[in-house]
Design an enzyme around this catalytic site. Sequence first.
Site, mmCIF file in Angstrom:
data_model
loop_
_atom_site.group_PDB
_atom_site.id
_atom_site.type_symbol
_atom_site.label_atom_id
_atom_site.label_comp_id
_atom_site.label_asym_id
_atom_site.label_seq_id
_atom_site.Cartn_x
_atom_site.Cartn_y
_atom_site.Cartn_z
ATOM 1 N N LYS A 119 26.283 38.101 41.595
ATOM 2 C CA LYS A 119 26.423 37.386 40.319
ATOM 3 C C LYS A 119 25.508 37.961 39.248
ATOM 4 O O LYS A 119 25.886 38.029 38.081
ATOM 5 C CB LYS A 119 26.155 35.889 40.508
ATOM 6 C CG LYS A 119 27.265 35.201 41.294
ATOM 7 C CD LYS A 119 27.482 33.772 40.850
ATOM 8 C CE LYS A 119 28.759 33.225 41.479
ATOM 9 N NZ LYS A 119 29.039 31.845 41.179
ATOM 10 N N LYS A 210 41.649 37.705 42.353
ATOM 11 C CA LYS A 210 42.016 36.294 42.462
ATOM 12 C C LYS A 210 41.938 35.581 41.114
ATOM 13 O O LYS A 210 41.211 36.005 40.224
ATOM 14 C CB LYS A 210 41.126 35.598 43.485
ATOM 15 C CG LYS A 210 39.749 35.231 42.968
ATOM 16 C CD LYS A 210 39.053 34.279 43.941
ATOM 17 C CE LYS A 210 37.860 33.619 43.273
ATOM 18 N NZ LYS A 210 38.216 32.539 42.372
ATOM 19 N N LYS A 213 38.322 30.771 37.408
ATOM 20 C CA LYS A 213 38.248 29.968 36.184
ATOM 21 C C LYS A 213 37.294 30.529 35.146
ATOM 22 O O LYS A 213 37.387 30.195 33.984
ATOM 23 C CB LYS A 213 37.957 28.506 36.495
ATOM 24 C CG LYS A 213 36.670 28.186 37.186
ATOM 25 C CD LYS A 213 36.560 26.666 37.310
ATOM 26 C CE LYS A 213 35.972 26.219 38.636
ATOM 27 N NZ LYS A 213 34.625 26.719 38.901
HETATM 28 P P1 ATP Z 1 34.350 30.881 39.070
HETATM 29 O O1 ATP Z 1 35.045 32.000 38.346
HETATM 30 O O2 ATP Z 1 33.494 30.016 38.165
HETATM 31 O O3 ATP Z 1 33.651 31.318 40.314
HETATM 32 P P2 ATP Z 1 36.555 29.932 40.662
HETATM 33 O O4 ATP Z 1 37.918 29.802 40.084
HETATM 34 O O5 ATP Z 1 36.308 31.084 41.562
HETATM 35 O O6 ATP Z 1 35.526 29.882 39.454
HETATM 36 P P3 ATP Z 1 34.933 28.164 42.212
HETATM 37 O O7 ATP Z 1 34.237 27.050 41.463
HETATM 38 O O8 ATP Z 1 34.147 29.383 42.562
HETATM 39 O O9 ATP Z 1 36.240 28.573 41.377
HETATM 40 O O10 ATP Z 1 35.568 27.581 43.529
HETATM 41 C C1 ATP Z 1 36.037 26.261 43.640
HETATM 42 C C2 ATP Z 1 36.913 26.189 44.863
HETATM 43 O O11 ATP Z 1 38.199 26.766 44.585
HETATM 44 C C3 ATP Z 1 36.380 26.942 46.080
HETATM 45 O O12 ATP Z 1 36.623 26.167 47.222
HETATM 46 C C4 ATP Z 1 37.204 28.197 46.126
HETATM 47 O O13 ATP Z 1 37.342 28.688 47.446
HETATM 48 C C5 ATP Z 1 38.548 27.733 45.558
HETATM 49 N N1 ATP Z 1 39.242 28.806 44.857
HETATM 50 C C6 ATP Z 1 38.749 29.493 43.802
HETATM 51 N N2 ATP Z 1 39.655 30.384 43.363
HETATM 52 C C7 ATP Z 1 40.748 30.259 44.157
HETATM 53 C C8 ATP Z 1 42.017 30.917 44.202
HETATM 54 N N3 ATP Z 1 42.331 31.869 43.323
HETATM 55 N N4 ATP Z 1 42.901 30.537 45.154
HETATM 56 C C9 ATP Z 1 42.578 29.571 46.046
HETATM 57 N N5 ATP Z 1 41.404 28.921 46.066
HETATM 58 C C10 ATP Z 1 40.489 29.250 45.129
HETATM 59 MG MG MG Z 2 34.273 31.469 42.339
#
Ligand code: ATP
Ligand code: MG
Length: 344
Positions: A119, A210, A213
Amino acid sequence: MTKPVILTGLRANNDLHIGNYFGALLPLIDMAKNKAEDYQVNLMLADLHSFTTPINHAELQPQIQATLRNYVAAGLPLDNPSVRIFRQSYVPAHSELTWILDCFTGMGEMNRMTQFKDKSAKLHEDRINVGLFNYPVLMACDVLLYGAEYVPVGDDQSQHLEFMRDIADRMNSQFNQELFVIPRAVKEQHEFFGKDQGLRIKDLQDPTKKMSKSDESGKGIVFLGDNPDEAAKKVMGATTDSVGAVRYDLEKQPGISNLLQIHALLSNEPLPKVIEHHEGQERYGDLKQEVADQVKEFLNDFKERLANVDDAQLMAKLEADEKQMNGVANATLLKVQKAVGLRA
Ligand code: ATP
Ligand code: MG
């Protein structure tokens, strides 16, 4: 007898997307419903964890509310005393215990955390804060305060779980008493929760990565709060390939495979069945149109479910649960304060 405790948390750093919904929200709610009989399930909105990387602070409060409402709209039961939801910062013991455990944590231990390396590599040096460095200590406190044995962790969090176990064990030994319940090892966590956390919805614009967000443009992401027509357009504009026939092939046709995956999730059908139905079709536009329509319907439906969330009931539940959580957390904190000599 008290039930074993499960603790799980979600950050609120942006609107959630369909990957979060199918990959985290739904499994979490299923877990809450299935395990509440035999376990105490604590769902934490990890607000203190939300700004270890820079965010727009004017949006944090509305984002927290929106995330909580998303949980409820997705089916989180508000009437089950074995499922508690709480906002981390409303239980000040998290911050207090973090300071204490910081002073028992080695720099070297934190330095080894690969997530920090990953990160921080993405940030300019003057934007890397100490919170990002030591958030595994806060995370350990989140779990240890409640004596939680089970914590669903993705692969990226295994190292942090190991740290939790180490620090709990170290404190127990040093002060010669059971200050903390030691959380189960990674392997046992996977056995308990089922290691099917592999679902990864891909970005529509760049299906080799992937959906995330925190992605800057948001063009390849379907957010739960998206305007349904705009979201349908994102699907129609999804990146595909030049093969010219629908096939589920993550290597060669990641875009098409992603659309098939989303199709299966939205129609609640097994992926193999969806693949069988579409395999060999030559017009990608047809598949896109079907998925776009589904996305639109899903978002319209979700909007309606959001509109039906009873905010007063949600707030009442939060406040009651936060009171309970403060009781449990403060009892653990007091034991530690006594052990280290802060209290008589
Ligand atoms: P960030 O970019 O802030 O890391 P993120 O979209 O990766 O956001 P997280 O807050 O890291 O989301 O993860 C929240 C939950 O969503 C976790 O359990 C993670 O495994 C799941 N998750 C995140 N992205 C995906 C995806 N593309 N498909 C399925 N599950 C996901
Ligand atoms: Mg994430």
